[in-house]
Write a protein that holds these residues in place. Structure first.
Motif, PDB file in Angstrom:
ATOM      1  N   ASP A   2      51.208  40.336  38.910  1.00 32.98           N
ATOM      2  CA  ASP A   2      51.260  40.656  40.337  1.00 32.98           C
ATOM      3  C   ASP A   2      49.927  40.301  40.973  1.00 32.98           C
ATOM      4  O   ASP A   2      48.909  40.256  40.308  1.00 32.98           O
ATOM      5  CB  ASP A   2      51.510  42.157  40.536  1.00 32.98           C
ATOM      6  N   ALA A   3      49.961  40.055  42.266  1.00 33.23           N
ATOM      7  CA  ALA A   3      48.714  39.740  42.964  1.00 33.23           C
ATOM      8  C   ALA A   3      47.798  40.958  42.912  1.00 33.23           C
ATOM      9  O   ALA A   3      48.186  42.070  43.252  1.00 33.23           O
ATOM     10  CB  ALA A   3      49.018  39.364  44.404  1.00 33.23           C
ATOM     11  N   LEU A   4      46.590  40.708  42.439  1.00 30.33           N
ATOM     12  CA  LEU A   4      45.625  41.797  42.336  1.00 30.33           C
ATOM     13  C   LEU A   4      44.722  41.780  43.568  1.00 30.33           C
ATOM     14  O   LEU A   4      44.464  40.728  44.146  1.00 30.33           O
ATOM     15  CB  LEU A   4      44.765  41.623  41.087  1.00 30.33           C
ATOM     16  N   GLN A   8      40.440  45.129  42.393  1.00 32.32           N
ATOM     17  CA  GLN A   8      41.001  45.198  41.037  1.00 32.32           C
ATOM     18  C   GLN A   8      40.448  44.081  40.157  1.00 32.32           C
ATOM     19  O   GLN A   8      40.180  44.284  38.968  1.00 32.32           O
ATOM     20  CB  GLN A   8      42.535  45.110  41.094  1.00 32.32           C
ATOM     21  N   ILE A   9      40.270  42.914  40.739  1.00 29.95           N
ATOM     22  CA  ILE A   9      39.740  41.785  39.969  1.00 29.95           C
ATOM     23  C   ILE A   9      38.265  42.025  39.640  1.00 29.95           C
ATOM     24  O   ILE A   9      37.818  41.791  38.516  1.00 29.95           O
ATOM     25  CB  ILE A   9      39.959  40.459  40.719  1.00 29.95           C
ATOM     26  N   ALA A  10      37.527  42.538  40.628  1.00 35.14           N
ATOM     27  CA  ALA A  10      36.122  42.866  40.385  1.00 35.14           C
ATOM     28  C   ALA A  10      36.022  43.882  39.246  1.00 35.14           C
ATOM     29  O   ALA A  10      35.166  43.778  38.366  1.00 35.14           O
ATOM     30  CB  ALA A  10      35.479  43.416  41.659  1.00 35.14           C
ATOM     31  N   GLU A  35      42.730  30.425  38.595  1.00 33.40           N
ATOM     32  CA  GLU A  35      43.888  30.179  37.730  1.00 33.40           C
ATOM     33  C   GLU A  35      44.212  31.412  36.888  1.00 33.40           C
ATOM     34  O   GLU A  35      45.364  31.842  36.803  1.00 33.40           O
ATOM     35  CB  GLU A  35      43.596  28.976  36.839  1.00 33.40           C
ATOM     36  N   VAL A  36      43.190  31.967  36.263  1.00 30.96           N
ATOM     37  CA  VAL A  36      43.393  33.130  35.388  1.00 30.96           C
ATOM     38  C   VAL A  36      44.070  34.273  36.137  1.00 30.96           C
ATOM     39  O   VAL A  36      44.992  34.906  35.642  1.00 30.96           O
ATOM     40  CB  VAL A  36      42.039  33.605  34.778  1.00 30.96           C
ATOM     41  N   PHE A  37      43.599  34.544  37.365  1.00 32.20           N
ATOM     42  CA  PHE A  37      44.126  35.684  38.115  1.00 32.20           C
ATOM     43  C   PHE A  37      45.235  35.309  39.088  1.00 32.20           C
ATOM     44  O   PHE A  37      45.806  36.172  39.755  1.00 32.20           O
ATOM     45  CB  PHE A  37      42.988  36.378  38.876  1.00 32.20           C
ATOM     46  N   ALA A  42      39.352  31.280  47.792  1.00 30.09           N
ATOM     47  CA  ALA A  42      38.699  32.115  48.813  1.00 30.09           C
ATOM     48  C   ALA A  42      38.602  33.558  48.314  1.00 30.09           C
ATOM     49  O   ALA A  42      37.581  34.227  48.466  1.00 30.09           O
ATOM     50  CB  ALA A  42      39.484  32.055  50.120  1.00 30.09           C
ATOM     51  N   ARG A  43      39.701  34.030  47.670  1.00 29.27           N
ATOM     52  CA  ARG A  43      39.694  35.379  47.125  1.00 29.27           C
ATOM     53  C   ARG A  43      38.669  35.499  45.989  1.00 29.27           C
ATOM     54  O   ARG A  43      37.966  36.499  45.871  1.00 29.27           O
ATOM     55  CB  ARG A  43      41.118  35.735  46.645  1.00 29.27           C
ATOM     56  N   VAL A  44      38.586  34.451  45.178  1.00 27.45           N
ATOM     57  CA  VAL A  44      37.602  34.439  44.083  1.00 27.45           C
ATOM     58  C   VAL A  44      36.190  34.593  44.646  1.00 27.45           C
ATOM     59  O   VAL A  44      35.387  35.388  44.155  1.00 27.45           O
ATOM     60  CB  VAL A  44      37.693  33.142  43.247  1.00 27.45           C
TER      61      VAL A  44
END
Ligand SMILES: [Zn+2]
Length: 225
Positions: A2-4, A8-10, A35-37, A42-44
């Protein structure tokens, strides 16, 4: 997946650092993270900026982002500051203590014991820093809380980079000792126990810079501990 959210990614990246899968100095490639997430670049960038503000990531012009490499002197600086701040936290906390807060501390230490018994690294790291954060929050001193949030994040990175064993040992026994002194209203003894505890945590770090081999970014972020 699911989109994090960026948070959540941090958090995921923070955990990978704290669990020593993502090592200091490792390059954090935008395209690979995207790619991984499964998120946009831009979100990265948003996530990396967030981590950079917390001192967990550094970026260099034309080179990109890297997991920060805390140096030994900086590690000592951070523990030096923590000692002062946490002494003050104890003083401020003393006036605000009640049974429910003490019970919450005891319950927290119990969770730490369970995590230690199960050797649950993720929980151990979160709960260990969490105990110190909890005291600052209970002291209801906003300025100290802000400092502690920053210091705990940096301490976790330092611990991840320099700790001597695989066991993150901000021990429940020493936390319990602090609670015992708080409960008996002995501010002097509580401060002494906290100072001793932080000395102990710092001493367990191997503050000289040998490195482990880096894994791939993908393994580091998604692989098991
Ligand atoms: Zn501790």
């Amino acid at each position: 997946m699911d989109a994090l959210t960026a948070e959540q990614i941090a958090e995921r990246i923070w955990l990978s650092i704290a669990e020593r899968r993502l090592r200091p100095g490792m390059r954090l490639k935008e395209a690979e993270l995207a790619e991984v997430f499964g998120i946009s670049r831009a979100r990265v960038r948003q996530v990396l900026a967030m981590l950079e503000r917390e001192g967990l990531v550094t970026s260099e012009v034309n080179k990109g982002a890297f997991v920060a490499e805390p140096n030994v002197e900086e590690a000592r600086d951070i523990f030096h500051i923590r000692r002062s701040v946490e002494q003050r936290v104890i003083e401020r906390l003393m006036d605000r203590l009640d049974e429910s807060k003490l019970d919450a501390m005891v319950a927290h230490v119990e969770q730490e014991r369970v995590a230690n018994a199960e050797n649950d690294q993720r929980a151990i790291i979160k709960l260990s820093g969490g105990f110190h954060m909890m005291l600052a929050e209970m002291a209801q001193a906003d300025f100290l809380c802000g400092l502690m949030r920053d210091l705990i994040g940096r301490s976790s990175l330092i611990t991840a980079a320099f700790r001597d064993s695989d066991k993150y040992n901000c021990g429940p026994d020493e936390h319990e000792e602090i609670i015992t002194h708080l409960r008996s209203g002995d501010v002097k003894a509580a401060k002494k126990a906290m100072a001793h505890h932080l000395d102990h945590v710092e001493k367990e770090l191997r503050l000289s810079g040998e490195r482990e081999a880096a894994k791939s970014l993908k393994d580091a972020l998604l692989g098991g501990a």
